[in-house]
Design an enzyme around this catalytic site. Structure first.
Site, PDB file in Angstrom:
ATOM      1  N   ARG A  76      33.954 -81.779  -3.403  1.00 29.23           N
ATOM      2  CA  ARG A  76      33.066 -82.538  -2.537  1.00 29.23           C
ATOM      3  C   ARG A  76      31.662 -82.626  -3.114  1.00 29.23           C
ATOM      4  NH1 ARG A  76      34.224 -82.750   3.118  1.00 29.23           N
ATOM      5  NH2 ARG A  76      36.431 -82.384   3.410  1.00 29.23           N
ATOM      6  N   ASP A 118      36.965 -87.238 -13.838  1.00 28.41           N
ATOM      7  CA  ASP A 118      35.976 -88.315 -13.979  1.00 28.41           C
ATOM      8  C   ASP A 118      34.758 -88.125 -13.066  1.00 28.41           C
ATOM      9  OD1 ASP A 118      37.445 -88.838 -11.727  1.00 28.41           O
ATOM     10  OD2 ASP A 118      37.839 -90.948 -12.199  1.00 28.41           O
ATOM     11  N   THR A 140      42.396 -82.723 -15.609  1.00 29.96           N
ATOM     12  CA  THR A 140      42.998 -83.305 -14.418  1.00 29.96           C
ATOM     13  C   THR A 140      44.503 -83.416 -14.607  1.00 29.96           C
ATOM     14  OG1 THR A 140      43.346 -85.322 -13.095  1.00 29.96           O
ATOM     15  CG2 THR A 140      42.343 -85.653 -15.228  1.00 29.96           C
ATOM     16  N   ARG A 186      46.693 -90.160  -8.324  1.00 30.53           N
ATOM     17  CA  ARG A 186      45.629 -91.083  -7.881  1.00 30.53           C
ATOM     18  C   ARG A 186      45.944 -92.518  -8.278  1.00 30.53           C
ATOM     19  NH1 ARG A 186      39.576 -89.516  -8.807  1.00 30.53           N
ATOM     20  NH2 ARG A 186      40.304 -89.674 -10.934  1.00 30.53           N
TER      21      ARG A 186
END
Ligand code: F6P
Length: 360
Positions: A76, A118, A140, A186
């Site tokens: 976050r 990213d 990732t 994603r």
């Protein structure tokens, strides 16, 4: 003078992060005689000035095989757009990037290594623009970071997804069922493509190729006609139908991206209608992010971590280590922050099509 460097793991976790930390600590202490400290909870911990963890060779034992990150992760905290809760309970967005820079100084750090995807690299790049001395390590499970052939975490996630397909196949065969497996990734279809091919999928639906389920139905029918009464369908969480949209189970708000998920069930119920066959849906979820990293991920993470320390020694601020072919290279962070997608017309998709796999 002894250098003191910090390491931070940003964004979601990925198997291999602890191997990066270990490689950074061993290389920095053994090769350069530097001190290393860990910043906890990613950029959140940096901004908040949380106490750092001293990292040295002795507390690096048993880390290679451990999943997650001993430093904790937060996907976050963006110091350029931090969500703050006001005294009256309302929320506001604040740019606290200068405070983050000050914390780096308060910690007495000569440089910072950030391992992330990213989002983390974009933050790192902006902080470098403000004068921070940062180098990046690409991480990732989605493998969607630009300018590196592969990111660590991806191999472990593919392993998990392939193992799931192997297991689904045996039960699919017993019950003559259509099995749908939804995987992460994603907006890129790397996990779905590589696990799908490796696990013998009959259809693979990826974000890069909008799908038409009639094509999948026809494929399943032709398999049935040939005497094969089960099939495996892999659905990337970001896949979307022709003229349709991806499914989010959590909406994005306040500049924060939503959370993809649910397309597997949509595909499953449409296939059940058109096939009249029994369909079952498995959503693999965060299982793909957890557990022990594969040897390949430990190896890549170790190469990245060690190379990042050498980048610090060369004072290459604003660069990220990357793998291109078999070589460790360095690339500017701004080059790395674009999303690396599967090429719908490339040789990998064509190879899968040659095997009879449909993409909808
Ligand atoms: O980027 C890694 C990833 O696991 C994606 O594949 C997935 O969409 C997302 O993170 C899930 O995020 P969270 O852990 O916040 O649910």
């Amino acid at each position: 003078m002894t250098k003191r460097i910090g390491i931070l793991t940003g964004g979601g976790d990925a198997p291999g992060l602890n191997a990066v930390i270990r490689a950074v600590v061993l290389t920095a202490t053994r090769q350069y005689g530097w001190e290393v400290v860990g910043i906890v909870q990613g950029f959140d911990g940096l901004y908040a000035g949380l106490p750092t963890i001293p990292l040295y060779e002795e507390n690096m034992r048993d880390l290679l095989a451990r999943g997650g990150t001993i430093l904790g992760a937060a996907n976050r905290g963006n110091p350029f757009a931090l969500r703050l809760t006001n005294p009256d309970g309302t929320e506001s967005i604040a740019d606290v990037s200068l405070d983050a820079l000050e914390r780096i100084r308060d910690y007495g750090l000569d440089a910072l290594i950030v391992a992330g995807g990213d989002g983390t690299m974009a933050i790192a790049r902006r902080l470098v623009g403000l004068g921070a001395r940062i180098v990046g390590v690409p991480k990732t499970i989605d493998n969607d970071l630009g300018d590196t052939d592969v990111t660590f975490g991806f191999d472990t996630a593919v392993n998990t997804a392939t193992e799931a397909l192997d297991k689904l196949q045996t039960t699919a065969e017993s019950h003559h069922r259509v099995m749908v497996l939804e995987v992460m990734g994603r907006h890129a279809g790397w996990i779905a493509l590589v696990a799908g091919v490796s696990g013998g999928a009959d259809a693979i639906l990826i974000p890069e190729i909008p799908f038409d389920l009639d094509v999948v139905c026809q494929k399943i029918r032709s398999l049935q006609a040939s005497g094969r009464h089960y099939s495996l369908i892999v659905v990337a969480e970001g896949a979307a139908p022709l003229n349709g949209e991806a499914v989010y189970y959590l909406k994005g708000e306040g500049g924060r991206e939503g959370r993809l998920g649910g397309m597997g069930h949509q595909v499953g119920s449409i296939l059940a209608d058109c096939m009249g066959a029994e369909v079952r849906v498995t959503v693999l979820g965060h299982v793909q992010r957890g557990g022990q990293p594969t040897p390949r991920d430990r190896w890549l993470a170790t190469r990245f971590g060690s190379a990042a320390v050498h980048l610090v020694a060369q004072e290459r601020w604003g660069y990220m280590v990357a793998l291109q072919g078999t070589q460790m290279v360095t690339v500017p962070l701004e080059q790395a922050v674009h999303t690396k997608m599967v090429d719908p017309l490339g040789d990998m998709v064509q190879m899968a099509r040659d095997l009879g796999i449909v993409f909808g």
